[in-house]
Each structure stands twice: as structure tokens, then as C-alpha cells.
Design a protein around this motif. Structure first.
Motif, short mmCIF file in Angstrom:
data_model
loop_
_atom_site.label_atom_id
_atom_site.label_comp_id
_atom_site.label_asym_id
_atom_site.label_seq_id
_atom_site.Cartn_x
_atom_site.Cartn_y
_atom_site.Cartn_z
N THR A 324 0.82 -1.22 0.00
CA THR A 324 0.00 0.00 0.00
C THR A 324 0.84 1.26 0.00
OG1 THR A 324 -1.71 -1.19 1.22
CG2 THR A 324 -1.89 1.20 1.14
N MET A 325 1.83 1.35 0.90
CA MET A 325 2.65 2.55 0.97
C MET A 325 3.44 2.77 -0.32
SD MET A 325 5.46 3.72 3.87
CE MET A 325 4.24 3.73 5.19
N GLU A 326 3.92 1.67 -0.89
CA GLU A 326 4.67 1.78 -2.15
C GLU A 326 3.78 2.30 -3.27
OE1 GLU A 326 6.93 -1.21 -5.30
OE2 GLU A 326 6.67 -1.83 -3.20
N GLU A 327 2.51 1.82 -3.30
CA GLU A 327 1.57 2.26 -4.34
C GLU A 327 1.22 3.73 -4.14
OE1 GLU A 327 -1.66 -0.43 -3.92
OE2 GLU A 327 -0.61 -2.12 -4.87
N PHE A 328 1.00 4.15 -2.89
CA PHE A 328 0.72 5.55 -2.60
C PHE A 328 1.88 6.42 -3.04
CE2 PHE A 328 -3.14 4.91 -0.28
CZ PHE A 328 -3.69 6.16 -0.05
N THR A 329 3.08 5.98 -2.71
CA THR A 329 4.28 6.75 -3.05
C THR A 329 4.41 6.91 -4.56
OG1 THR A 329 5.43 5.99 -1.06
CG2 THR A 329 6.79 6.84 -2.86
N ARG A 330 4.18 5.81 -5.29
CA ARG A 330 4.29 5.86 -6.75
C ARG A 330 3.27 6.83 -7.34
NH1 ARG A 330 2.93 0.97 -7.78
NH2 ARG A 330 4.98 0.10 -7.22
N LYS A 331 2.04 6.81 -6.80
CA LYS A 331 0.98 7.69 -7.30
C LYS A 331 1.32 9.15 -7.03
CE LYS A 331 -3.20 9.13 -8.50
NZ LYS A 331 -3.51 9.38 -9.94
N ILE A 332 1.78 9.45 -5.82
CA ILE A 332 2.13 10.83 -5.47
C ILE A 332 3.30 11.32 -6.32
CG2 ILE A 332 3.03 12.31 -3.64
CD1 ILE A 332 1.41 10.56 -1.67
N ARG A 333 4.32 10.47 -6.47
CA ARG A 333 5.48 10.86 -7.27
C ARG A 333 5.08 11.14 -8.72
NH1 ARG A 333 8.90 12.87 -3.85
NH2 ARG A 333 9.83 11.39 -2.40
N SER A 334 4.12 10.37 -9.22
CA SER A 334 3.66 10.57 -10.60
C SER A 334 2.90 11.88 -10.74
CB SER A 334 2.77 9.40 -11.02
OG SER A 334 2.19 9.62 -12.28
N ASP A 335 1.98 12.14 -9.80
CA ASP A 335 1.16 13.35 -9.89
C ASP A 335 1.94 14.62 -9.54
OD1 ASP A 335 -0.88 11.71 -10.62
OD2 ASP A 335 -1.99 11.84 -8.73
N LEU A 336 2.96 14.48 -8.72
CA LEU A 336 3.80 15.63 -8.36
C LEU A 336 5.19 15.48 -8.99
CD1 LEU A 336 2.94 16.11 -4.56
CD2 LEU A 336 1.80 17.07 -6.57
N ASN A 337 5.22 15.07 -10.26
CA ASN A 337 6.51 14.81 -10.91
C ASN A 337 7.36 16.07 -11.06
OD1 ASN A 337 5.18 16.13 -12.98
ND2 ASN A 337 4.90 14.30 -14.23
N PHE A 338 6.74 17.24 -10.93
CA PHE A 338 7.49 18.50 -10.99
C PHE A 338 8.14 18.82 -9.65
CE2 PHE A 338 3.01 19.19 -10.15
CZ PHE A 338 3.01 19.99 -9.00
N MET A 339 7.84 18.00 -8.62
CA MET A 339 8.45 18.19 -7.30
C MET A 339 8.96 16.85 -6.80
SD MET A 339 5.75 20.83 -5.48
CE MET A 339 6.59 20.86 -3.90
N ASP A 340 9.74 16.17 -7.61
CA ASP A 340 10.20 14.83 -7.23
C ASP A 340 11.28 14.86 -6.15
OD1 ASP A 340 12.21 15.93 -8.74
OD2 ASP A 340 12.23 14.38 -10.29
#
Length: 456
Positions: A324-340
Motif C-alpha cells: 500500500t505505501m509503495e503504491e501511494f508513493t508511486r501515485k504521489i510521485r507521478s502526480d507531483l513529478n514536478f516536485m520529485d
């Protein structure tokens, strides 16, 4: 010094939205000939003669309706809401532009609005009235209408200012008068406190987190979205460092802002809180996941060159498995790719889970924000980057980077001297930023790279 707030008020269909668009320089407000089109306050930022200020557009005040008589637009009750919005705008603003219709002349509703405005003013110790109110006579495209603008002296609010928002006529004079009424800018005092703003959508748990961080019930906690209306400051000390926590009202989409209350000014205060913060804690509700509005808030943080920590709250309320945490992290990193570059924390303000990591992480990010690199280190990085991946040529010309230096911190800003700044592609700037981060981190902090021309 914070930017002044200017509110545009007046009865419907006098051209407030057109004037708003003229002042802020972009078409943010819907412009329509139907009275009552602008139902929500809109806000933008304008600048004149070096003074920046916020502009708030309001729905029109129409005292002759008061919500009792349906309008032709088909809504029976939104006029009362618009009137309340404008009253809040008047109460909150540092200056008011009372917009009138130069084609229609002075009407009975204009006189009623003028009375509402006069009642809203407060008398200051020096005898002046606050907020200052300026009578703007719009739709004065012809000389005849500009001459007839003198009839608006009848409103009893001072000299009428004729303008044409559509053509821009007279708006420069209006802005000169408006900016001259702002208080003089004061030199900002050195504030050693580290300012950390808690921002995010309504009901993300900002007030609950604040209470956990300070160890007492400082803010009202409610399950109803939008309880916190103001940005409030709380002073604490962490490991000998003075910290100011700024709790803010939730930021919603423009269309989601409620009609009759003060929420839009709360949103404006939230943006102003981000402006004066060093580090923003962007709270995301784990039960809803990251949304487009979360990304919008993150974008504003980046626009202001503020450091950031993404805090996923209500983690206790999420059904979890090993991924779950890995999936959340991947989703956030994707949506905030301008602030990686921002760190992520998964917490529960309700149970206290990992809350003890929030302030140490924010302080670490602030420390990186203030870091400075020597010129030799910077040149080592950029020349190594150039050797690994040369900038592509443009029109037969090749970009050459001579040397770089850090010209400031807070945020870290680097100047790179090149043969021609026009040859530098934005994707290569991003590549250089990544190379700097790979060597020296700058966790949670935006990096600004500026190029400057220099002869060989």
C-alpha cells in the motif's frame, strides 16, 4: 510586508469582471452581459509601479432584490449570497473599487450600495476612513460619458474616476490613485524564526496535526470541512530553534468555494501564508488519495520557490497490505513529478503515528534550503555533467558553459555563465538541476538556475 487586498464591488453588470481581467492581465473571470454572472469571488494578483497587490472580484450587490425576487438568470436566491460576499470583501479589503455604469448613470441601487460602503468604513485615529473607497465609473468610452461621470459625486464617496475596462482607457490613472493610497512599504525586520505553513484541502487534518505538534489544543478541530478560516501563527521551540507554525484554511477549487461565507478570503490568506513561509507542509488526505487540487496547491508552493514536505495524513484509516505505501508513493510521485525532490511522510495526526518525524524533517529541509556550495564544487558538477551529456547544438551553434557560482540561498540560486543564454534548453536546465541534486541533495527545496551571457 504582505500584499494589499483590493476588492471590486458594485451592483451586477457594471463591468467588474472586465475590470478585474484588465487589472490582473488574464481572463480569470467569466464575462457575460447577463446580470449576476459572477457568483463567486475570484482573486488574482496585479502589479503597478512596482507595487504588487491582490485583486478580489465579487458578485454584484443588488439591494433592490435582497434575494426576494427571482432574476432573469433563473436563480431566486443567489443575490443575497452575492451581497454577503461583497460585504465580506469590504470588511477584509485594504481598498475598495466601487464600480459603476457610466452608460446607465446614477441609479437608486447605486445610492444604496454607496450607503452600504459608507457604513463599512472605520474611522482611524488620524481621522481618515478605512478602507479607502474609490468611485470607478466604467463604460466611459466616449468623451461625453467621461464628462457625465461628474454626476457620480452624488454618491458622496469622493471624485469619480472614469474608465473603460474594455479598452483600458483611464485604468492607468485609476491604478496611480489606487497604489498611492497603499501604506508605504516597510523594510522587513529580520525574523530568525523558521516559518512552517500547514496547507492543503479542507479537512485534511491540518488543525489536528498542529495540536499534535504543539502538544495542546490550540486550534479548533472539527470533522466539518473549512472550520479554520484564518491563517493563525503558533510559536514553539524545537531543539533550541524558534519555529512559527502557520495553520491555514483549506484550499479548494475555485468552483467549490462557498457563496455566502468568507472562504475565498481564507483561501487568499492560505496563499499569503505560503508566500511568507520557509517550508510548507502539504497535507494529503490518505482516505481520498492525492487529487488535482493537491497538485494545484503543490504548484503554487513551487511558484513561490518554497521548500516542501508532503505529509500523507489519516494513514491509520487506510486498509493496508505490504504494497500500500509503495503504491501511494508511486501515485504521489507521478502526480507531483514536478516536485520529485520532496520527502514523503505517512502519518496519523489522530493516533500520533510518525508525527514525531514531521518537524525534524521540516527543519532538515530548511537547513538544506540555506546550504551554500563553493564555486569549485559547482564547476566540478556542471563540467562533469557536460562531459557526460553535451547540450545539443541549435542552428549549428553549440552551447558552451564557462563556469557557475551560487549567488544566493533561500532558495539555492545558481548563475551559470554561457556563450549565449538563448541556446540553453529548459530540459538541459532540468538535467543540470538533477546532477546538482545527485551530488548535494537539497532535499525538499527548489533549485533556481539562471544563465548569463559571457564572451570567451
Amino acid at each position: 510586508m504582505s500584499k494589499p487586498i483590493v476588492a471590486l464591488v458594485g451592483r451586477p453588470n457594471v463591468g467588474k469582471s472586465t475590470l478585474f481581467n484588465r487589472l490582473v492581465g488574464e481572463r480569470l473571470a467569466i464575462v457575460d452581459d447577463t446580470p449576476g454572472t459572477t457568483r463567486d469571488r475570484l482573486f488574482g494578483e496585479a502589479e503597478w509601479n512596482g507595487r504588487a497587490f491582490h485583486v478580489v472580484d465579487t458578485g454584484g450587490i443588488d439591494p433592490t432584490h435582497g434575494g426576494r425576487t427571482p432574476l432573469s438568470v433563473g436563480s431566486a436566491d443567489f443575490i443575497d449570497d452575492i451581497r454577503k460576499q461583497a460585504k465580506v470583501a469590504i470588511d477584509e479589503a485594504d481598498a475598495v473599487l466601487f464600480v459603476n455604469d457610466g452608460e446607465a448613470g446614477v441609479t437608486a441601487p447605486d445610492l444604496e450600495v454607496a450607503a452600504i460602503l459608507r457604513r463599512s468604513q472605520k474611522k482611524l485615529p488620524d481621522g481618515s476612513l478605512f478602507p479607502p473607497i474609490f468611485v470607478v465609473v466604467n463604460k466611459c468610452e466616449s468623451q461625453e460619458r467621461r464628462d457625465n461621470a461628474t454626476q457620480f459625486y452624488e454618491l458622496g464617496l469622493g471624485d469619480p474616476i472614469p474608465v473603460s475596462a474594455v479598452h483600458g482607457t483611464g485604468t492607468g490613472d485609476l491604478l496611480d490613485i489606487l497604489v498611492a493610497a497603499f501604506p508605504e512599504e516597510e523594510a522587513q525586520e529580520e525574523d530568525e524564526n523558521i516559518k512552517i505553513a500547514l496547507v492543503g484541502k479542507p479537512n485534511a487534518g491540518k488543525s489536528s496535526l498542529l495540536n499534535r505538534l504543539v502538544g495542546e489544543e490550540r486550534a479548533i478541530v472539527s470533522p466539518i470541512p473549512g472550520t479554520t478560516r484564518d491563517a493563525t501563527d503558533t510559536q514553539i521551540e524545537v531543539n533550541g530553534l524558534k519555529v512559527t507554525l502557520i495553520d491555514t484554511a483549506g484550499i479548494r477549487k475555485r468552483g467549490k468555494i462557498e457563496h455566502g461565507g468568507v472562504e475565498q478570503f481564507s483561501v487568499l490568506r492560505s496563499f499569503k501564508a505560503i508566500e511568507r513561509a520557509d517550508v510548507a507542509l502539504l497535507l494529503i488526505d490518505a482516505t481520498t488519495g492525492i487529487t488535482a487540487q493537491d497538485a494545484h496547491i503543490a504548484g503554487f508552493i513551487l511558484e513561490q520557490w518554497k521548500s516542501c514536505v508532503v505529509v500523507v495524513n489519516k494513514w491509520d484509516a487506510v486498509e493496508k497490505d505490504a504494497f500500500t505505501m509503495e503504491e501511494f508513493t508511486r501515485k504521489i510521485r507521478s502526480d507531483l513529478n514536478f516536485m520529485d525532490y520532496v520527502p514523503l511522510l505517512f502519518i496519523s495526526a489522530k493516533t500520533g503515528q510518525r508525527v514525531d518525524q514531521v518537524l525534524p524533517m521540516a527543519l532538515r529541509v530548511q537547513e538544506e534550503r540555506l546550504a551554500r556550495l563553493t564555486t569549485s564544487k559547482i564547476n566540478e558538477v556542471i563540467h562533469k555533467a557536460q562531459d557526460m551529456h553535451a547540450h545539443p547544438s541549435h542552428g549549428g551553434r553549440q552551447l558552451k558553459m564557462f563556469y557557475g557560482t551560487q549567488v544566493r540561498s533561500d532558495p539555492p540560486t545558481f548563475m551559470i555563465y554561457v556563450n549565449d543564454p538563448k541556446l540553453m534548453h529548459f530540459s538541459y536546465l532540468r538535467y543540470l538541476e538533477n546532477q546538482i541534486r545527485a551530488e548535494y541533495g537539497f532535499l525538499g527545496t527548489p533549485i533556481r538556475i539562471v544563465t548569463k551571457g559571457r564572451r570567451e
